[in-house]
Design an enzyme around this catalytic site. Structure first.
Site, PDB file in Angstrom:
ATOM      1  N   CYS A 122       3.389  -1.586 -11.571  1.00 27.09           N
ATOM      2  CA  CYS A 122       2.675  -0.594 -11.182  1.00 27.09           C
ATOM      3  C   CYS A 122       3.585   0.411  -9.969  1.00 27.09           C
ATOM      4  O   CYS A 122       4.404   0.848 -10.354  1.00 27.09           O
ATOM      5  CB  CYS A 122       1.321  -1.127 -10.358  1.00 27.09           C
ATOM      6  SG  CYS A 122       1.679  -2.210  -9.021  1.00 27.09           S
ATOM      7  N   ARG A 157      -0.953  -3.988  -7.742  1.00 25.69           N
ATOM      8  CA  ARG A 157      -1.842  -3.709  -8.810  1.00 25.69           C
ATOM      9  C   ARG A 157      -1.740  -4.535 -10.064  1.00 25.69           C
ATOM     10  O   ARG A 157      -2.567  -5.120 -10.876  1.00 25.69           O
ATOM     11  CB  ARG A 157      -2.290  -2.554  -9.194  1.00 25.69           C
ATOM     12  CG  ARG A 157      -2.913  -1.429  -7.906  1.00 25.69           C
ATOM     13  CD  ARG A 157      -2.988  -0.186  -8.332  1.00 25.69           C
ATOM     14  NE  ARG A 157      -1.690   0.617  -8.134  1.00 25.69           N
ATOM     15  CZ  ARG A 157      -1.457   1.766  -8.609  1.00 25.69           C
ATOM     16  NH1 ARG A 157      -2.297   2.582  -8.822  1.00 25.69           N
ATOM     17  NH2 ARG A 157      -0.331   2.290  -8.075  1.00 25.69           N
TER      18      ARG A 157
END
Lengths: 307, 155
Positions: free
Chosen positions: A252, A257
């Site tokens: 990410c 994430r």
């Protein structure tokens, strides 16, 4: 001693149901005294460094991704000694069952779980739905900070290779599946950071050649719990085109994430080889002589140079 | 190292308080500021469009200012600050609380004299991450721009 695993229909469909617990299950475990007597260690790990202090699950200890797990001098995670000290201070022993939960659909909780896995901690689970679901259900919160009896944690060398990819690993991986979990705007190169988040200085916008775009939140339902096995199969095997047995790298912006997606691929869908590229776009977007692709197309590898 | 000399007295006192503490105590103090942030008055809760979002903050943060005018001359004498941030974003609320207690009710000159990097003085950068500190810096910047625009004084 590992604490019993939760059995329910939703979890049973996942490759590793033992990696999740529901809020009902955790509430019952609390009720039974398992947290108070140390059989189960509950850890809160949030993006917001003060959120735990505003109220947390009774008996839960706090681990902060930034101050506890990072070594900002080496831009790396803590070493075996520091991790052993941290774990022991939170009442965690090597054989403890640890349940982690946090804010924002468990981004940071998944990240903490990934770091625990770098150290080979065996029994570490996520609370499905995280902090938000617990709060939404009106379950108990307290501001009392527990003072757990110190755990017994050996110094274990971190084993990065199985679940962590560095930039050179990703270069060598090109041609095999990559999942980009950032927003569509970040993937196409329209922006280099999350909407509403500050610019962090990536020089180029775009994605790693051939990466499929599957924003992390696709794996979560509205209430923050993971989607069903059927839904996840449709997203990652169907849309993204992964095949069982694939060697996958997820990334990410800074690796938080993508820890959420790493968890879904590894433990819910059962991909054996999934690595999180924590250098992610803040590294790749700035690195010298590494190719990127702009726009919505995945692009190809090898990359045509000089055209 | 910047000194607190140039700061308005309320803000200087807050900075002194933070600097006198250890890092964990500073976080605790920031938490107290987050708890002390006043609720929006009703005229603003009913009109969210009057608030502006500071998008640099990692959690939703909205703010606005109001001008208090001198009854006889009609010139701006003081600025009132209003913030809105969710309870689940205590760090962002804490920063808003510091700026509210430090700057609410001051004149344009006093508010505009605050150095843009004042948040660094709180000694929280290591614990909170530079990214978050930029959110607070953005909040201060937004307040200063709004005050400058409303008072005709250059920021």
């Amino acid at each position: 001693m590992p604490y019993p695993v939760e059995q329910n229909e939703k979890f049973a469909a996942y490759a590793h149901p033992e990696r999740l617990v529901s809020t009902e299950w955790l509430a019952a475990a609390l009720e039974s005294g398992a947290v108070a007597n140390g059989e189960l260690v509950v850890v809160e790990s949030d993006e917001d460094v003060l959120l735990y202090e505003t109220g947390h699950i009774p008996g839960a200890v706090k681990i902060d991704w930034h101050t506890d797990l990072n070594d900002d001098v080496t831009r790396d995670y803590v070493d075996g000694e520091a991790f052993a000290e941290l774990a022991a201070s939170k009442g965690i022993s090597r054989d403890s069952t640890v349940v982690i939960y946090g804010d924002k659909s468990n981004w940071w909780a998944a990240y903490a779980l990934w770091v625990f896995t770098l150290f080979g901690h065996q029994d570490v689970r996520l609370l499905d739905g995280g902090r938000d679901k617990w709060v939404a259900e009106g379950r108990d919160l307290t501001k009392d900070k527990p003072a757990p009896a110190p755990g017994n944690y050996p110094v274990v060398e971190r084993d990065d290779a199985p679940i962590r990819a560095f930039k050179d690993d990703v270069l060598a991986h090109l041609g095999k599946p990559l999942i980009d979990v950032r927003s569509a705007e970040e993937y196409t190169g329209q922006r280099t950071h999350m909407p509403a988040y500050p610019e962090e200085g990536a020089l180029r916008g775009g994605h790693i050649p051939t990466a499929a775009s599957v924003p992390w939140a696709r794996a979560a339902a509205e209430n923050g719990t993971f989607r069903s096995r059927e839904d996840l199969d449709a997203i990652y095997l169907g849309e993204a085109g992964l095949t069982a047995g694939d060697d996958v790298v997820a990334y990410c912006r800074i690796g938080e994430r993508s820890s959420h997606t790493w968890f879904a691929l590894k433990f819910l869908l059962g991909f054996e080889s999934v690595r999180n590229y924590d250098g992610s776009w803040t590294e790749w977007g700035n690195a010298v002589r590494v190719p990127i692709v702009k726009g919505a197309e995945r692009g190809s590898f090898p990359v045509a140079v000089g055209v | 190292m910047m000194t607190t000399q140039a700061l308005p007295s309320a803000l200087a006192a807050i900075v002194d308080d933070f600097q006198a503490l250890s890092e964990p105590e500073r976080l605790q103090l920031l938490l107290e500021f987050s708890e002390g942030l006043p609720e929006l008055p009703e005229r603003l809760t009913n009109h969210p469009e009057l608030l502006e979002q500071v998008v640099e903050c990692q959690s939703p943060l909205f703010l606005t200012i109001e001008t208090e005018k001198d009854g006889s001359t009609g010139s701006a004498t003081a600025f009132r600050l209003f913030f809105k941030a969710p309870a689940e974003a205590p760090t962002t609320r804490g920063f808003a609380g510091v700026l509210h207690e430090g700057l609410d009710g001051l004149s344009a000159e006093e508010i505009l004299s605050v150095p843009d990097d004042m948040p660094e003085l709180l000694g929280l950068t290591r614990a909170i991450t530079p990214l978050r500190m930029r959110g607070m810096t953005a909040m201060l910047g937004r307040i200063k721009r709004k005050v400058a625009a409303a008072s005709g004084v250059r920021a």
